[in-house]
Design a protein around this motif. Structure first.
Motif, PDB file in Angstrom:
ATOM      1  N   GLU A   5       0.779  -1.037   0.003  1.00  0.00           N
ATOM      2  CA  GLU A   5      -0.060  -0.054   0.100  1.00  0.00           C
ATOM      3  C   GLU A   5       1.094   1.135  -0.060  1.00  0.00           C
ATOM      4  O   GLU A   5       0.727   2.206  -0.692  1.00  0.00           O
ATOM      5  CB  GLU A   5      -0.827  -0.025   1.299  1.00  0.00           C
ATOM      6  N   VAL A  28      -6.629   3.089  -4.005  1.00  0.00           N
ATOM      7  CA  VAL A  28      -5.819   2.119  -3.224  1.00  0.00           C
ATOM      8  C   VAL A  28      -6.705   0.831  -2.980  1.00  0.00           C
ATOM      9  O   VAL A  28      -5.917  -0.151  -2.887  1.00  0.00           O
ATOM     10  CB  VAL A  28      -5.278   2.622  -2.043  1.00  0.00           C
ATOM     11  N   LEU A  32      -5.659  -2.816  -4.289  1.00  0.00           N
ATOM     12  CA  LEU A  32      -5.429  -3.865  -3.209  1.00  0.00           C
ATOM     13  C   LEU A  32      -6.355  -5.016  -3.404  1.00  0.00           C
ATOM     14  O   LEU A  32      -5.887  -6.135  -3.379  1.00  0.00           O
ATOM     15  CB  LEU A  32      -5.337  -3.531  -1.845  1.00  0.00           C
TER      16      LEU A  32
END
Length: 350
Positions: A5, A28, A32
């Motif tokens: 991250e 993000v 992910l």
């Protein structure tokens, strides 16, 4: 926060602050989520050792460029920069097309194909190509003309492909000549090639989301530019040896200095002329970089004192007009609203 991250957030720093503040967390999370495999051990390994793929990084970079070089619906500041880059690109390609067209006309004149013109004087000597490869290079340079026409008519990808016909063979020729030629290495061919490569890449700014190019003024600028700049200059150089001190980087400096002076004098509203002011600042930076980069080659010539003095005058002229114009342009830019938050996130996989 996992290392994966952190790495992705580091890549997202390329995006404008306002856009990143609004959409960073969502982007993000989406990134992910795409890397989840369902296997706990694999997911844990990726969290520590995974990295954004090159495709993802390239996509974020492309998005950052699109956001900063805004299209017709962009916020004021990105739109101003976008217009400035597009104007600078169109001007650069126009100049290449003007010189290519003028060069073709002068070649035809020297061959006697334009019999309605006065015969060339003894100062003009036509040097035939030394090889078929040299002849191919000469022909490839004329590709800037159809590239300019395609760009103005809205066919950007075609324009880039045609411009590559002019740039790629020149790149090969410069590399081979500098590596195997008897002459010492010089900076000028590489500097000129770098400018052309940058122009080729920057043509991407004339994308479909941008405001349409005003075709008529740019198409009229081609014959006007030919009649106003290269043809009179070449004819004058044939009869006035002193003008031969004005090389290509010097000509770029003179042209951009004159254009900036006209912009400063004629502009009554800095905000209205802001895109052109920024475009001229960009062109001035390119002309200065080209002029300064070619100074070492001037020092090796016979007329180096006169050439260096002339080059210094060109640099001073560009700075004398360019610095005030840059101050006016950036002051006007600060009066525009900052980049607001986007209404919806842009996909980075497009």
């Amino acid at each position: 926060m996992s290392r994966l991250e952190e790495r992705y957030r580091r890549v997202l720093r390329l995006l404008p602050v306002g856009y990143r503040r609004q959409w960073e967390d969502d982007m993000v999370a989406a990134f992910l989520e795409t890397l989840q495999t369902g296997d706990a051990e694999t997911d844990e390994y990726l969290a520590d050792h995974g990295r954004p793929s090159l495709a993802e990084v390239a996509s974020v970079m492309s998005l950052a460029v699109r956001l900063r070089i805004g299209g017709a619906d962009a916020p004021p500041r990105p739109y101003a920069w976008g217009q400035a880059v597009r104007l600078a690109v169109l001007t650069g390609v126009l100049l290449q097309a003007v010189m290519a067209t003028a060069g073709l006309a002068i070649t035809l004149w020297l061959y006697g194909a334009l019999s309605w013109l006065p015969a060339p004087t003894s100062e003009w000597v036509l040097v035939p190509p030394a090889s078929s490869w040299q002849a191919t290079l000469n022909l490839a340079g004329y590709a800037w003309l159809p590239a300019f026409l395609a760009l103005v008519l809205g066919h950007r990808r075609v324009a880039q492909a045609v411009a590559a016909v002019a740039v790629v063979p020149q790149a090969v020729a410069v590399a081979v000549e500098q590596a195997t030629g008897p002459a010492p290495l010089t900076v000028t061919p590489w500097a000129l090639l770098l400018i052309e490569l940058a122009l080729l890449v920057a043509m991407s700014a004339v994308h479909s989301d941008a405001a349409p190019v005003a075709r008529r003024p740019w198409l009229l600028a081609l014959p006007i530019g030919i009649l106003a700049v290269p043809v009179p200059l070449f004819l004058a150089q044939a009869t006035m040896p002193a003008l031969r001190l004005l090389d290509w980087p010097g000509m770029c400096c003179v042209l951009v200095a004159v254009a900036m002076a006209v912009n400063l004098v004629a502009s009554r509203s800095p905000l209205r002329t802001l895109p052109w002011s920024l475009a001229l600042v960009l062109l001035a930076a390119a002309a200065l970089a080209l002029r300064i980069a070619t100074l070492p080659d001037i020092g090796a010539q016979v007329q180096r004192t006169a050439l260096l003095t002339t080059a210094a005058g060109q640099i001073v002229a560009v700075l004398a007009v360019g610095v005030p114009l840059a101050v006016v342009a950036f002051r006007a830019l600060r009066h525009l609203p900052p980049v607001p938050s986007a209404e919806e996130p842009h996909r980075t996989d497009s």
